[in-house]
Design a protein around this motif. Structure first.
Motif, PDB file in Angstrom:
ATOM      1  N   ILE A 396       0.873  -1.176   0.000  1.00 57.45           N
ATOM      2  CA  ILE A 396       0.000   0.000   0.000  1.00 57.45           C
ATOM      3  C   ILE A 396       0.907   1.222   0.000  1.00 57.45           C
ATOM      4  O   ILE A 396       1.735   1.396   0.896  1.00 57.45           O
ATOM      5  CB  ILE A 396      -0.931   0.017   1.229  1.00 57.45           C
ATOM      6  CG1 ILE A 396      -1.742  -1.275   1.296  1.00 57.45           C
ATOM      7  CG2 ILE A 396      -1.865   1.221   1.179  1.00 57.45           C
ATOM      8  CD1 ILE A 396      -2.594  -1.416   2.557  1.00 57.45           C
ATOM      9  N   ASP A 397       0.768   2.057  -1.019  1.00 52.81           N
ATOM     10  CA  ASP A 397       1.689   3.183  -1.220  1.00 52.81           C
ATOM     11  C   ASP A 397       1.710   4.149  -0.044  1.00 52.81           C
ATOM     12  O   ASP A 397       2.775   4.603   0.375  1.00 52.81           O
ATOM     13  CB  ASP A 397       1.293   3.979  -2.480  1.00 52.81           C
ATOM     14  CG  ASP A 397       1.390   3.150  -3.741  1.00 52.81           C
ATOM     15  OD1 ASP A 397       2.134   2.146  -3.737  1.00 52.81           O
ATOM     16  OD2 ASP A 397       0.728   3.506  -4.735  1.00 52.81           O
ATOM     17  N   VAL A 398       0.531   4.473   0.448  1.00 46.42           N
ATOM     18  CA  VAL A 398       0.408   5.484   1.508  1.00 46.42           C
ATOM     19  C   VAL A 398      -0.455   4.940   2.634  1.00 46.42           C
ATOM     20  O   VAL A 398      -1.585   4.491   2.403  1.00 46.42           O
ATOM     21  CB  VAL A 398      -0.235   6.788   0.978  1.00 46.42           C
ATOM     22  CG1 VAL A 398      -0.410   7.804   2.107  1.00 46.42           C
ATOM     23  CG2 VAL A 398       0.600   7.385  -0.150  1.00 46.42           C
ATOM     24  N   VAL A 399       0.088   4.964   3.845  1.00 44.96           N
ATOM     25  CA  VAL A 399      -0.690   4.607   5.031  1.00 44.96           C
ATOM     26  C   VAL A 399      -0.438   5.695   6.075  1.00 44.96           C
ATOM     27  O   VAL A 399       0.682   5.844   6.564  1.00 44.96           O
ATOM     28  CB  VAL A 399      -0.306   3.237   5.606  1.00 44.96           C
ATOM     29  CG1 VAL A 399      -1.163   2.933   6.844  1.00 44.96           C
ATOM     30  CG2 VAL A 399      -0.461   2.148   4.567  1.00 44.96           C
ATOM     31  N   GLY A 400      -1.472   6.454   6.380  1.00 52.34           N
ATOM     32  CA  GLY A 400      -1.378   7.445   7.442  1.00 52.34           C
ATOM     33  C   GLY A 400      -2.157   6.945   8.640  1.00 52.34           C
ATOM     34  O   GLY A 400      -3.290   6.461   8.489  1.00 52.34           O
ATOM     35  N   ILE A 401      -1.552   7.012   9.822  1.00 54.11           N
ATOM     36  CA  ILE A 401      -2.246   6.478  10.996  1.00 54.11           C
ATOM     37  C   ILE A 401      -2.343   7.515  12.113  1.00 54.11           C
ATOM     38  O   ILE A 401      -1.500   8.413  12.231  1.00 54.11           O
ATOM     39  CB  ILE A 401      -1.562   5.209  11.543  1.00 54.11           C
ATOM     40  CG1 ILE A 401      -0.115   5.497  11.982  1.00 54.11           C
ATOM     41  CG2 ILE A 401      -1.602   4.095  10.516  1.00 54.11           C
ATOM     42  CD1 ILE A 401       0.568   4.320  12.640  1.00 54.11           C
ATOM     43  N   SER A 402      -3.385   7.375  12.876  1.00 51.59           N
ATOM     44  CA  SER A 402      -3.543   8.152  14.103  1.00 51.59           C
ATOM     45  C   SER A 402      -3.400   7.195  15.267  1.00 51.59           C
ATOM     46  O   SER A 402      -4.257   6.327  15.472  1.00 51.59           O
ATOM     47  CB  SER A 402      -4.914   8.839  14.147  1.00 51.59           C
ATOM     48  OG  SER A 402      -5.134   9.393  15.430  1.00 51.59           O
ATOM     49  N   THR A 403      -2.298   7.327  16.010  1.00 50.51           N
ATOM     50  CA  THR A 403      -2.097   6.461  17.171  1.00 50.51           C
ATOM     51  C   THR A 403      -3.013   6.864  18.323  1.00 50.51           C
ATOM     52  O   THR A 403      -3.148   6.135  19.298  1.00 50.51           O
ATOM     53  CB  THR A 403      -0.635   6.531  17.635  1.00 50.51           C
ATOM     54  OG1 THR A 403      -0.282   7.900  17.866  1.00 50.51           O
ATOM     55  CG2 THR A 403       0.292   5.945  16.580  1.00 50.51           C
ATOM     56  N   ILE A 404      -3.656   8.017  18.184  1.00 51.18           N
ATOM     57  CA  ILE A 404      -4.536   8.524  19.241  1.00 51.18           C
ATOM     58  C   ILE A 404      -5.871   7.788  19.233  1.00 51.18           C
ATOM     59  O   ILE A 404      -6.320   7.257  20.245  1.00 51.18           O
ATOM     60  CB  ILE A 404      -4.749  10.039  19.094  1.00 51.18           C
ATOM     61  CG1 ILE A 404      -3.404  10.770  19.214  1.00 51.18           C
ATOM     62  CG2 ILE A 404      -5.734  10.567  20.140  1.00 51.18           C
ATOM     63  CD1 ILE A 404      -3.446  12.217  18.784  1.00 51.18           C
ATOM     64  N   ASP A 405      -6.521   7.767  18.058  1.00 52.00           N
ATOM     65  CA  ASP A 405      -7.840   7.111  18.002  1.00 52.00           C
ATOM     66  C   ASP A 405      -7.837   5.842  17.157  1.00 52.00           C
ATOM     67  O   ASP A 405      -8.888   5.309  16.812  1.00 52.00           O
ATOM     68  CB  ASP A 405      -8.905   8.081  17.495  1.00 52.00           C
ATOM     69  CG  ASP A 405      -8.570   8.662  16.135  1.00 52.00           C
ATOM     70  OD1 ASP A 405      -7.647   8.157  15.482  1.00 52.00           O
ATOM     71  OD2 ASP A 405      -9.232   9.636  15.728  1.00 52.00           O
ATOM     72  N   GLY A 411      -3.754   5.045   0.730  1.00 53.92           N
ATOM     73  CA  GLY A 411      -3.794   5.697  -0.568  1.00 53.92           C
ATOM     74  C   GLY A 411      -3.016   4.972  -1.647  1.00 53.92           C
ATOM     75  O   GLY A 411      -2.087   4.205  -1.376  1.00 53.92           O
ATOM     76  N   GLU A 412      -3.404   5.237  -2.891  1.00 56.19           N
ATOM     77  CA  GLU A 412      -2.737   4.713  -4.074  1.00 56.19           C
ATOM     78  C   GLU A 412      -2.272   5.897  -4.919  1.00 56.19           C
ATOM     79  O   GLU A 412      -2.991   6.893  -5.053  1.00 56.19           O
ATOM     80  CB  GLU A 412      -3.697   3.827  -4.872  1.00 56.19           C
ATOM     81  CG  GLU A 412      -3.093   3.136  -6.067  1.00 56.19           C
ATOM     82  CD  GLU A 412      -2.195   1.959  -5.696  1.00 56.19           C
ATOM     83  OE1 GLU A 412      -1.454   1.488  -6.582  1.00 56.19           O
ATOM     84  OE2 GLU A 412      -2.222   1.519  -4.526  1.00 56.19           O
ATOM     85  N   THR A 427      -9.323  -2.155  -5.890  1.00 54.82           N
ATOM     86  CA  THR A 427      -8.133  -2.851  -5.359  1.00 54.82           C
ATOM     87  C   THR A 427      -7.715  -2.241  -4.030  1.00 54.82           C
ATOM     88  O   THR A 427      -7.413  -2.956  -3.061  1.00 54.82           O
ATOM     89  CB  THR A 427      -6.975  -2.770  -6.366  1.00 54.82           C
ATOM     90  OG1 THR A 427      -7.362  -3.429  -7.579  1.00 54.82           O
ATOM     91  CG2 THR A 427      -5.724  -3.441  -5.801  1.00 54.82           C
ATOM     92  N   LEU A 428      -7.695  -0.909  -3.970  1.00 60.49           N
ATOM     93  CA  LEU A 428      -7.331  -0.228  -2.719  1.00 60.49           C
ATOM     94  C   LEU A 428      -8.338  -0.555  -1.626  1.00 60.49           C
ATOM     95  O   LEU A 428      -7.965  -0.805  -0.471  1.00 60.49           O
ATOM     96  CB  LEU A 428      -7.268   1.290  -2.947  1.00 60.49           C
ATOM     97  CG  LEU A 428      -6.892   2.139  -1.725  1.00 60.49           C
ATOM     98  CD1 LEU A 428      -5.481   1.814  -1.246  1.00 60.49           C
ATOM     99  CD2 LEU A 428      -6.999   3.632  -2.052  1.00 60.49           C
TER     100      LEU A 428
END
Length: 474
Positions: A396-405, A411-412, A427-428
C-alpha cells in the motif's frame, strides 16, 4: 537568491536576540545548503566565519587565527598563535570591549575536531568560564552526520547541554523545491524535485527560464554538467572504498533491498556490506525503511535509496557514459530517458503523497489527527476465478495512521498518463483489510497525475478523496 528556510532563519534569529551567550548546532548532508543558510543569516551582522578543511590541526589553527584577525584586529594579520586558547582569548577580550554582538561560526567542524581531540573540550571550557555573560553567539556546523550526532550532540560530548538550539537541515520538500522553478507546470515541478531530490545545490543549478528538458540535459547528460559526476565526487569525499559503496548503491537502486541479497549479488560478506550500508545511512544516501504498523518486525525492513538524485543517476547515467562522452547526451535523453521519466517518478511521487497525507492529516483534513505516515507491504490472500485461494505479494503506497484514536487512511499513487479508474479504487478498497486489524480505515486517498475517470463523478464513492498533482501544489 535565497529561497525558503524561514523556520531555520527564525530559530537562528531567536538565539541571536539573546542578551548573553547563545549557541546553535547545524548539521546536514553535503550540498544541502548549510553554509548558504548561515551566510544569509549573517547579513548585516558582525561575524567570524571559518570553514575548516582536511589540513590537520596545526594548519586549521593557523587559518582560523587569520580569519579571526581579519575581523577583530586587521592591523595584526601577521601575528601567530601557539594554541587554540590564545585565539579564543583574543575573541573573549574583543567581545568584552565591544557592545556589538559577535557571531563565531566554525563550519565543517569535524575536519578540525577529528584531528584535534581537545578542540571540543576547549570550547566547552570557554563557554562555561568565559562566555556565558558575553555578547557572543557560536554556530558549530558540520556535514558528517555521524560525527555531529555522536561527538557534538550526544551526552558524551564536552559541549552537551550548552546549545540553545540544533538544526538538522534536510532537503527541501517537494513544495518548497517548486519555488526554484515557479513557472513550471505541476508535473514539471514534481519531476524537477524527483531528479534533484530537493537538495539545495542541485535545485539552484536549474535555470527557471529554461525548460525542464534543457536543465536535465545540461546538468546530467553533458560531460561538463555539474551532476554528471556528482555521485562519484560525493562518494570519493565520504568513502575510502568507493567501489564497494558504488556496488551497494547500484544494487539498492536496482530494487535489491535485503542485506543478504545485496551481499550475494556483489560477492561480499554480509558484515562488510552492513558496515558500508550504515555509513551510507550516516551520510543520508540510504535509509532503512520499516513497514508501518509492523515496526517491531525486524524481517519487515528494507534498504532504500533516500536520495532521489542518486536513484535517477544510477538508473540512467552508467548506461549512457559512452554516448554522453561522444557528445550525444541530448539524443540519449530524448530517446531513452524522457520516455521513462514517469516510471522513474513512481517512487518519488509516492514519497510526495506521503508528505502531503501527513501534512493534511495533521491539519485534521481526514477527520482525525494523523501522527505517522509510511508504507505497508506483505502478503495478500485472494480468490481466483474458480474460487480457490492464493497468495501474492502486495503493498500500500500510503498509510497514514492516528495512534490517538487508532484510525488510518490508505492511498494509491499513479504518476502516469492514464486516469485512475474504478479497478484501482476497488483494489485499494480490498487492501483495507490488511490494515484493519490494528487501525480502522476511515478514508481512501487516490493521487493521480492525469485525473480520474467519469465513474468517480457518477458514483461518488464514500470516504474517498481524489487528489491531483495540481492539488498537491496549492
Amino acid at each position: 537568491m535565497f529561497i525558503g528556510r524561514e523556520r531555520e532563519l527564525n530559530a537562528l534569529e531567536k538565539v541571536y536576540s539573546k542578551d548573553s551567550f547563545g549557541m546553535t548546532i547545524i548539521y546536514g548532508r553535503r550540498r544541502i545548503g548549510k553554509s548558504f543558510l548561515i551566510t544569509e543569516f549573517l547579513k548585516g551582522k558582525k561575524a567570524i566565519f571559518y570553514t575548516a578543511t582536511k589540513v590537520g590541526a596545526g594548519r586549521n589553527l593557523e587559518l582560523f587565527a587569520r580569519q579571526v584577525l581579519e575581523v577583530l584586529d586587521p592591523d595584526y594579520l601577521d601575528a601567530t598563535f601557539s594554541s587554540v586558547e590564545a585565539v579564543l582569548d583574543l575573541i573573549t577580550r574583543k567581545v568584552s570591549e565591544s557592545a556589538e554582538r559577535l557571531v563565531l561560526v566554525i563550519d565543517e567542524l569535524p575536519y578540525w575536531a577529528e584531528k584535534d581531540e581537545a578542540l571540543l573540550s576547549i570550547l566547552q571550557k570557554y563557554i562555561d568560564t568565559q562566555w556565558l555573560d558575553k555578547n557572543l553567539m557560536v554556530i558549530l556546523c558540520g556535514s558528517s552526520l555521524s560525527f555531529m550526532e555522536k561527538k557534538v550532540l550526544s551526552e558524551k560530548s564536552p559541549v552537551f547541554g550548552r546549545k540553545d538550539s540544533q538544526i538538522r537541515l534536510e532537503p527541501f520538500n517537494y513544495r518548497d523545491s517548486a519555488l526554484f522553478v515557479p513557472n513550471y507546470s505541476a508535473e514539471e515541478k514534481a519531476i524537477c524535485y524527483g531528479v534533484t531530490g530537493g537538495v539545495a545545490k542541485y535545485l539552484s543549478l536549474f535555470d527557471p527560464n529554461k525548460s525542464l528538458d534543457e536543465n536535465i540535459k545540461t546538468q546530467f547528460f553533458h560531460t561538463d554538467g555539474y551532476l554528471y559526476d556528482e555521485t562519484r565526487n560525493l562518494l570519493t569525499q565520504e568513502f575510502s572504498d568507493v567501489t564497494l559503496a558504488n556496488n551497494i548503491i547500484e544494487q539498492v537502486a536496482a530494487g535489491e533491498n535485503a542485506l543478504n541479497v545485496i551481499a550475494l549479488k556483489i560477492g561480499e560478506k554480509e558484515s562488510t556490506v552492513l558496515y558500508s550500508l550504515e555509513k551510507l545511512m550516516d551520510v543520508d544516501l540510504i535509509e532503512k525503511k520499516k513497514c508501518i504498523t509492523e515496526e517491531k518486525n525486524k524481517k519487515k525492513t528494507q534498504y532504500v535509496l533516500k536520495d532521489h538524485m542518486f536513484k535517477f543517476w544510477y538508473q540512467f547515467i552508467p548506461k549512457a557514459v559512452s554516448v554522453i562522452e561522444m557528445g550525444q547526451g541530448d539524443l540519449y535523453y530524448d530517446k531513452i530517458v524522457k520516455p521513462q521519466l514517469h516510471f522513474f517518478m513512481g517512487s518519488v511521487f509516492e514519497e510526495m503523497c506521503r508528505y502531503y497525507t501527513l501534512e493534511q492529516g495533521i491539519l485534521g483534513s481526514y477527520g482525525s489527527f494523523m501522527t505517522e505516515v509510511g508504507t505497508w507491504w506483505g502478503v495478500e490472500r485472494l480468490k481466483d476465478e474458480d474460487g480457490k485461494w492464493y497468495q501474492q505479494a502486495t503493498d500500500i503506497d500510503v498509510v497514514g495512521i492516528s495512534t490517538i484514536d487508532k484510525t488510518a487512511v490508505i492511498g494509491e499513487c499513479k504518476f502516469k498518463k492514464e486516469k485512475i479508474d474504478k479497478g484501482i479504487y476497488e483494489t485499494l478498497l480490498g487492501r483495507a483489510r490488511l490494515i484493519n486489524g490494528k487501525y480502522a480505515v476511515t478514508r481512501f486517498l487516490l493521487f493521480s497525475l492525469s485525473g480520474f475517470t467519469d465513474w468517480f463523478k457518477e458514483t461518488k464513492p464514500a470516504n474517498t478523496v481524489l487528489i491531483s498533482v495540481e492539488d498537491m501544489y496549492r
